[in-house]
Scaffold this motif. Structure first.
Motif, PDB file in Angstrom:
ATOM      1  N   MET A   1       0.905  -1.249   0.027  1.00 23.71           N
ATOM      2  CA  MET A   1       0.019  -0.109  -0.107  1.00 23.71           C
ATOM      3  C   MET A   1       0.833   1.228  -0.150  1.00 23.71           C
ATOM      4  N   SER A   2       0.529   2.249  -0.804  1.00 19.24           N
ATOM      5  CA  SER A   2       1.237   3.404  -0.854  1.00 19.24           C
ATOM      6  C   SER A   2       0.563   4.631  -0.092  1.00 19.24           C
ATOM      7  N   GLY A   3       1.052   5.792  -0.091  1.00 24.30           N
ATOM      8  CA  GLY A   3       0.205   6.725   0.325  1.00 24.30           C
ATOM      9  C   GLY A   3       0.123   6.880   1.909  1.00 24.30           C
ATOM     10  N   GLN A   4      -1.197   7.643   2.630  1.00 19.94           N
ATOM     11  CA  GLN A   4      -1.156   7.600   3.821  1.00 19.94           C
ATOM     12  C   GLN A   4      -1.286   6.182   4.433  1.00 19.94           C
ATOM     13  N   LYS A   5      -0.770   5.668   5.719  1.00 17.48           N
ATOM     14  CA  LYS A   5      -0.684   4.665   6.083  1.00 17.48           C
ATOM     15  C   LYS A   5      -1.987   4.468   6.889  1.00 17.48           C
ATOM     16  N   ARG A   6      -2.585   3.315   7.133  1.00 20.70           N
ATOM     17  CA  ARG A   6      -3.823   2.890   7.892  1.00 20.70           C
ATOM     18  C   ARG A   6      -3.715   1.817   8.686  1.00 20.70           C
ATOM     19  N   VAL A   7      -3.893   2.288  10.158  1.00 19.03           N
ATOM     20  CA  VAL A   7      -3.867   1.138  11.303  1.00 19.03           C
ATOM     21  C   VAL A   7      -5.069   0.751  11.865  1.00 19.03           C
ATOM     22  N   ALA A   8      -5.392  -0.461  12.202  1.00 19.41           N
ATOM     23  CA  ALA A   8      -6.612  -0.639  12.835  1.00 19.41           C
ATOM     24  C   ALA A   8      -6.235  -1.038  14.377  1.00 19.41           C
ATOM     25  N   ALA A   9      -6.471  -0.082  15.343  1.00 18.67           N
ATOM     26  CA  ALA A   9      -6.255  -0.285  16.605  1.00 18.67           C
ATOM     27  C   ALA A   9      -7.285  -1.083  17.326  1.00 18.67           C
ATOM     28  N   ILE A  10      -6.915  -1.954  18.213  1.00 19.20           N
ATOM     29  CA  ILE A  10      -7.900  -2.786  18.656  1.00 19.20           C
ATOM     30  C   ILE A  10      -7.741  -3.056  20.387  1.00 19.20           C
ATOM     31  N   HIS A  11      -8.706  -2.045  20.937  1.00 23.00           N
ATOM     32  CA  HIS A  11      -8.119  -2.021  22.480  1.00 23.00           C
ATOM     33  C   HIS A  11      -9.570  -1.633  23.185  1.00 23.00           C
ATOM     34  N   ASP A  12      -9.379  -1.692  24.279  1.00 20.66           N
ATOM     35  CA  ASP A  12     -10.557  -1.095  25.176  1.00 20.66           C
ATOM     36  C   ASP A  12     -10.575   0.532  25.063  1.00 20.66           C
ATOM     37  N   ILE A  13     -11.709   1.020  25.309  1.00 16.16           N
ATOM     38  CA  ILE A  13     -11.612   2.368  25.884  1.00 16.16           C
ATOM     39  C   ILE A  13     -11.873   2.565  27.124  1.00 16.16           C
TER      40      ILE A  13
END
Ligand code: PXL
Length: 283
Positions: A1-13
Protein backbone atom coordinates in the motif's frame (compact mmCIF):
# COMPACT_ATOMS: atom_id res chain seq x y z
CA UNK A 1 0.00 0.00 0.00
CA UNK A 2 1.27 3.48 -0.76
CA UNK A 3 0.20 6.93 0.42
CA UNK A 4 -1.18 7.56 3.87
CA UNK A 5 -0.73 4.63 6.22
CA UNK A 6 -3.76 3.04 7.87
CA UNK A 7 -3.89 1.19 11.20
CA UNK A 8 -6.64 -0.79 12.92
CA UNK A 9 -6.25 -0.30 16.68
CA UNK A 10 -7.98 -3.00 18.72
CA UNK A 11 -8.14 -1.99 22.39
CA UNK A 12 -10.62 -1.06 25.10
CA UNK A 13 -11.76 2.49 25.74
CA UNK A 14 -11.04 3.45 29.31
CA UNK A 15 -13.10 6.63 29.50
CA UNK A 16 -10.84 8.19 32.16
CA UNK A 17 -7.15 7.54 32.86
CA UNK A 18 -5.14 7.89 29.68
CA UNK A 19 -4.41 4.44 28.20
CA UNK A 20 -5.37 2.07 25.38
CA UNK A 21 -7.53 3.78 22.72
CA UNK A 22 -7.49 7.25 24.28
CA UNK A 23 -3.70 7.10 23.85
CA UNK A 24 -3.32 5.10 20.62
CA UNK A 25 -5.78 7.15 18.57
CA UNK A 26 -4.36 10.64 19.24
CA UNK A 27 -0.72 9.54 18.94
CA UNK A 28 -1.17 7.66 15.66
CA UNK A 29 -3.38 10.40 14.21
CA UNK A 30 -0.84 13.10 15.16
CA UNK A 31 1.79 11.03 13.34
CA UNK A 32 -0.24 11.33 10.14
CA UNK A 33 -1.67 7.81 10.27
CA UNK A 34 -5.31 7.06 9.51
CA UNK A 35 -6.47 5.18 12.59
CA UNK A 36 -9.53 2.95 12.57
CA UNK A 37 -10.60 1.49 15.89
CA UNK A 38 -12.27 -1.60 17.25
CA UNK A 39 -13.27 -0.87 20.86
CA UNK A 40 -13.22 -4.17 22.72
CA UNK A 41 -14.84 -2.87 25.91
CA UNK A 42 -15.90 0.42 27.48
CA UNK A 43 -14.75 1.04 31.05
CA UNK A 44 -15.34 4.12 33.17
CA UNK A 45 -11.62 4.02 34.07
CA UNK A 46 -8.79 1.56 33.52
CA UNK A 47 -8.49 -1.24 36.04
CA UNK A 48 -5.23 -0.08 37.61
CA UNK A 49 -6.07 1.43 40.96
CA UNK A 50 -9.62 2.80 40.72
CA UNK A 51 -12.40 1.20 42.77
CA UNK A 52 -15.81 0.43 41.27
CA UNK A 53 -15.06 0.89 37.57
CA UNK A 54 -17.78 -0.05 35.06
CA UNK A 55 -17.00 -2.60 32.33
CA UNK A 56 -19.15 -3.09 29.24
CA UNK A 57 -17.82 -5.98 27.24
CA UNK A 58 -17.99 -5.51 23.45
CA UNK A 59 -16.69 -8.95 22.46
CA UNK A 60 -19.82 -9.66 20.39
CA UNK A 61 -19.18 -6.54 18.26
CA UNK A 62 -15.61 -7.35 17.20
CA UNK A 63 -16.38 -9.99 14.57
CA UNK A 64 -19.29 -8.10 12.91
CA UNK A 65 -17.12 -4.97 12.66
CA UNK A 66 -14.23 -6.87 11.08
CA UNK A 67 -16.55 -8.82 8.73
CA UNK A 68 -18.10 -5.54 7.56
CA UNK A 69 -14.63 -4.10 6.97
CA UNK A 70 -13.71 -7.21 4.97
CA UNK A 71 -16.84 -6.85 2.84
CA UNK A 72 -15.69 -3.31 2.03
CA UNK A 73 -12.27 -4.62 0.95
CA UNK A 74 -10.46 -2.51 3.56
CA UNK A 75 -6.75 -3.09 4.04
CA UNK A 76 -4.44 -2.03 6.87
CA UNK A 77 -0.72 -1.33 7.08
CA UNK A 78 -0.79 -2.46 10.70
CA UNK A 79 -3.15 -4.29 13.05
CA UNK A 80 -2.40 -3.12 16.57
CA UNK A 81 -3.80 -4.96 19.58
CA UNK A 82 -3.35 -4.07 23.24
CA UNK A 83 -5.41 -4.85 26.36
CA UNK A 84 -7.76 -7.77 25.58
CA UNK A 85 -10.12 -8.80 28.34
CA UNK A 86 -10.81 -12.53 27.83
CA UNK A 87 -9.77 -15.77 26.12
CA UNK A 88 -12.67 -15.29 23.72
CA UNK A 89 -11.31 -11.88 22.70
CA UNK A 90 -7.86 -13.41 22.15
CA UNK A 91 -9.42 -16.01 19.80
CA UNK A 92 -11.49 -13.43 17.92
CA UNK A 93 -8.53 -11.09 17.46
CA UNK A 94 -6.40 -14.01 16.30
CA UNK A 95 -8.99 -14.77 13.58
CA UNK A 96 -9.11 -11.08 12.67
CA UNK A 97 -5.32 -11.11 12.16
CA UNK A 98 -5.76 -14.05 9.74
CA UNK A 99 -8.43 -12.14 7.85
CA UNK A 100 -6.36 -8.97 7.39
CA UNK A 101 -2.79 -10.33 7.19
CA UNK A 102 -0.93 -9.42 3.98
CA UNK A 103 2.66 -9.93 2.89
CA UNK A 104 3.63 -6.35 3.63
CA UNK A 105 1.59 -5.36 6.69
CA UNK A 106 2.49 -5.55 10.37
CA UNK A 107 0.72 -7.48 13.10
CA UNK A 108 1.72 -5.51 16.18
CA UNK A 109 0.81 -7.10 19.52
CA UNK A 110 1.30 -5.38 22.84
CA UNK A 111 0.64 -8.25 25.29
CA UNK A 112 -0.83 -6.00 27.98
CA UNK A 113 -1.44 -8.13 31.07
CA UNK A 114 1.12 -7.50 33.82
CA UNK A 115 3.65 -5.16 35.39
CA UNK A 116 5.96 -4.98 38.40
CA UNK A 117 6.13 -8.77 38.66
CA UNK A 118 2.33 -9.21 38.87
CA UNK A 119 -0.45 -10.20 36.52
CA UNK A 120 -3.19 -7.50 36.45
CA UNK A 121 -5.89 -8.53 38.93
CA UNK A 122 -8.55 -8.88 36.21
CA UNK A 123 -6.72 -11.80 34.54
CA UNK A 124 -6.78 -15.49 35.53
CA UNK A 125 -3.39 -17.25 35.95
CA UNK A 126 -3.80 -19.10 32.59
CA UNK A 127 -4.25 -15.85 30.62
CA UNK A 128 -0.55 -15.55 29.66
CA UNK A 129 -0.77 -18.89 27.79
CA UNK A 130 -3.60 -17.47 25.68
CA UNK A 131 -1.65 -14.26 25.08
CA UNK A 132 1.46 -16.28 24.10
CA UNK A 133 -0.69 -18.04 21.49
CA UNK A 134 -1.77 -14.67 20.05
CA UNK A 135 1.87 -13.52 20.03
CA UNK A 136 2.69 -16.40 17.65
CA UNK A 137 0.70 -14.58 14.97
CA UNK A 138 2.53 -11.28 15.50
CA UNK A 139 5.31 -9.71 13.46
CA UNK A 140 6.29 -7.55 16.43
CA UNK A 141 5.57 -7.92 20.15
CA UNK A 142 6.36 -5.38 22.89
CA UNK A 143 6.21 -6.98 26.34
CA UNK A 144 7.58 -5.32 29.44
CA UNK A 145 9.92 -7.46 31.58
CA UNK A 146 7.03 -8.86 33.65
CA UNK A 147 4.96 -9.75 30.60
CA UNK A 148 8.04 -11.36 29.03
CA UNK A 149 8.43 -13.65 32.07
CA UNK A 150 4.73 -14.62 31.96
CA UNK A 151 4.84 -15.26 28.19
CA UNK A 152 7.84 -17.55 28.65
CA UNK A 153 6.44 -19.28 31.75
CA UNK A 154 9.45 -18.08 33.74
CA UNK A 155 9.78 -16.51 37.15
CA UNK A 156 9.97 -12.72 37.04
CA UNK A 157 13.35 -11.30 38.03
CA UNK A 158 13.48 -7.65 39.08
CA UNK A 159 16.21 -5.53 37.46
CA UNK A 160 18.94 -4.46 36.97
CA UNK A 161 19.66 -6.91 34.16
CA UNK A 162 22.81 -7.96 32.35
CA UNK A 163 22.96 -7.77 28.54
CA UNK A 164 23.30 -11.60 28.45
CA UNK A 165 20.02 -12.01 30.31
CA UNK A 166 18.19 -9.48 28.10
CA UNK A 167 19.51 -11.05 24.93
CA UNK A 168 18.41 -14.54 26.01
CA UNK A 169 14.91 -13.23 26.80
CA UNK A 170 14.68 -11.44 23.42
CA UNK A 171 15.61 -14.61 21.55
CA UNK A 172 13.25 -16.85 23.53
CA UNK A 173 10.40 -14.41 22.89
CA UNK A 174 11.15 -14.39 19.18
CA UNK A 175 11.11 -18.21 19.24
CA UNK A 176 7.42 -17.93 20.17
CA UNK A 177 6.85 -16.66 16.60
CA UNK A 178 7.33 -12.90 16.15
CA UNK A 179 10.18 -11.78 13.89
CA UNK A 180 10.80 -8.69 15.98
CA UNK A 181 10.71 -8.15 19.72
CA UNK A 182 10.83 -4.92 21.69
CA UNK A 183 11.38 -5.44 25.40
CA UNK A 184 10.37 -2.46 27.55
CA UNK A 185 11.21 -1.51 31.12
CA UNK A 186 14.76 -2.77 30.64
CA UNK A 187 16.79 -1.48 33.56
CA UNK A 188 20.59 -1.71 33.58
CA UNK A 189 23.21 -1.52 36.29
CA UNK A 190 23.77 2.16 35.39
CA UNK A 191 20.29 3.24 36.56
CA UNK A 192 19.03 3.66 33.08
CA UNK A 193 15.65 2.53 31.82
CA UNK A 194 14.65 1.87 28.26
CA UNK A 195 14.02 -0.69 25.57
CA UNK A 196 15.92 -3.54 23.96
CA UNK A 197 15.09 -4.54 20.40
CA UNK A 198 15.76 -7.72 18.44
CA UNK A 199 15.23 -8.49 14.78
CA UNK A 200 15.54 -12.25 14.22
CA UNK A 201 15.89 -11.77 10.44
CA UNK A 202 19.22 -9.99 10.83
CA UNK A 203 20.12 -11.16 14.34
CA UNK A 204 20.60 -7.51 15.35
CA UNK A 205 20.11 -6.43 18.94
CA UNK A 206 20.05 -2.82 20.10
CA UNK A 207 19.28 -0.74 23.16
CA UNK A 208 17.82 2.73 23.69
CA UNK A 209 17.96 4.13 27.20
CA UNK A 210 17.15 7.22 29.20
CA UNK A 211 18.06 8.13 32.79
CA UNK A 212 15.63 6.42 35.18
CA UNK A 213 12.71 8.57 36.37
CA UNK A 214 11.27 7.19 39.62
CA UNK A 215 7.58 6.44 39.98
CA UNK A 216 5.04 4.24 38.26
CA UNK A 217 2.69 5.98 35.85
CA UNK A 218 -0.27 4.22 34.28
CA UNK A 219 -0.62 3.91 30.54
CA UNK A 220 3.04 4.49 29.73
CA UNK A 221 3.26 1.11 27.95
CA UNK A 222 0.48 2.23 25.62
CA UNK A 223 2.16 5.61 25.06
CA UNK A 224 5.43 3.86 24.23
CA UNK A 225 3.86 1.25 21.92
CA UNK A 226 1.76 3.79 20.03
CA UNK A 227 4.76 6.09 19.47
CA UNK A 228 6.91 3.16 18.36
CA UNK A 229 4.30 2.07 15.81
CA UNK A 230 3.92 5.69 14.67
CA UNK A 231 7.67 5.82 13.97
CA UNK A 232 7.77 2.43 12.21
CA UNK A 233 4.95 3.51 9.90
CA UNK A 234 6.88 6.71 9.21
CA UNK A 235 9.69 4.48 7.86
CA UNK A 236 12.01 4.58 10.86
CA UNK A 237 13.81 1.31 11.53
CA UNK A 238 13.13 -0.67 14.72
CA UNK A 239 15.96 0.84 16.79
CA UNK A 240 15.26 4.40 15.61
CA UNK A 241 11.59 3.84 16.44
CA UNK A 242 12.53 2.68 19.94
CA UNK A 243 14.52 5.93 20.40
CA UNK A 244 11.55 8.06 19.31
CA UNK A 245 9.27 6.11 21.67
CA UNK A 246 11.66 6.30 24.65
CA UNK A 247 12.09 10.07 24.24
CA UNK A 248 8.36 10.69 23.85
CA UNK A 249 7.45 8.53 26.85
CA UNK A 250 10.15 9.89 29.16
CA UNK A 251 9.33 13.52 28.31
CA UNK A 252 5.65 12.81 29.05
CA UNK A 253 6.47 11.11 32.37
CA UNK A 254 8.77 13.96 33.48
CA UNK A 255 6.13 16.61 32.75
CA UNK A 256 3.51 14.60 34.65
CA UNK A 257 5.81 14.09 37.61
CA UNK A 258 6.61 17.82 37.76
CA UNK A 259 2.88 18.59 37.74
CA UNK A 260 2.34 16.18 40.68
CA UNK A 261 -0.52 14.45 38.89
CA UNK A 262 -2.13 11.32 40.39
CA UNK A 263 -0.22 8.42 38.79
CA UNK A 264 -3.50 6.67 37.95
CA UNK A 265 -4.51 9.48 35.59
CA UNK A 266 -1.86 8.53 33.02
CA UNK A 267 0.79 10.81 31.59
CA UNK A 268 0.59 14.19 29.89
CA UNK A 269 1.66 12.93 26.48
CA UNK A 270 -0.51 15.56 24.82
CA UNK A 271 2.06 18.30 25.37
CA UNK A 272 4.83 16.09 23.96
CA UNK A 273 3.06 15.64 20.64
CA UNK A 274 4.78 18.66 19.00
CA UNK A 275 8.18 17.11 19.80
CA UNK A 276 7.01 13.71 18.54
CA UNK A 277 6.06 15.28 15.23
CA UNK A 278 9.45 17.04 15.06
CA UNK A 279 11.25 13.74 15.72
CA UNK A 280 9.18 11.99 13.04
CA UNK A 281 9.99 14.68 10.49
CA UNK A 282 13.74 14.18 11.01
CA UNK A 283 14.01 11.15 8.74
O1 PXL B 1 -2.61 0.46 29.98
C1 PXL B 1 -3.02 -0.81 29.91
C2 PXL B 1 -4.47 -1.00 30.21
C3 PXL B 1 -5.40 -0.88 29.20
N1 PXL B 1 -6.72 -1.04 29.42
C4 PXL B 1 -7.18 -1.33 30.65
C5 PXL B 1 -6.30 -1.47 31.71
C6 PXL B 1 -4.91 -1.30 31.49
C7 PXL B 1 -3.97 -1.45 32.59
O2 PXL B 1 -4.29 -1.58 33.72
O3 PXL B 1 -6.78 -1.73 32.92
C8 PXL B 1 -8.65 -1.51 30.87
Amino acid sequence: MSGQKRVAAIHDISCFGRCSLTVALPILSAAGIETSVIPTAVLSTHTGGFEGFTYRDLTQDIRPISKHWQSLGLEFDALYSGFLGSFEQLEIVSALFDDFKKNDNIIFVDPVMADNGKLYSVFPPEFPDGMAKLCRKADIILPNMTEAAFLLGQTYKPGPYTPDYIEAVLKELSNLGPKMVVLTGVCTENHQLGAAVYDSRTGSIGYEFSPLVDGFYHGTGDVFASALLAALLNDFDLLQSARVAVDFTVESIKRTKEAGTDVRFGVDFENSIPNLIKALNKS
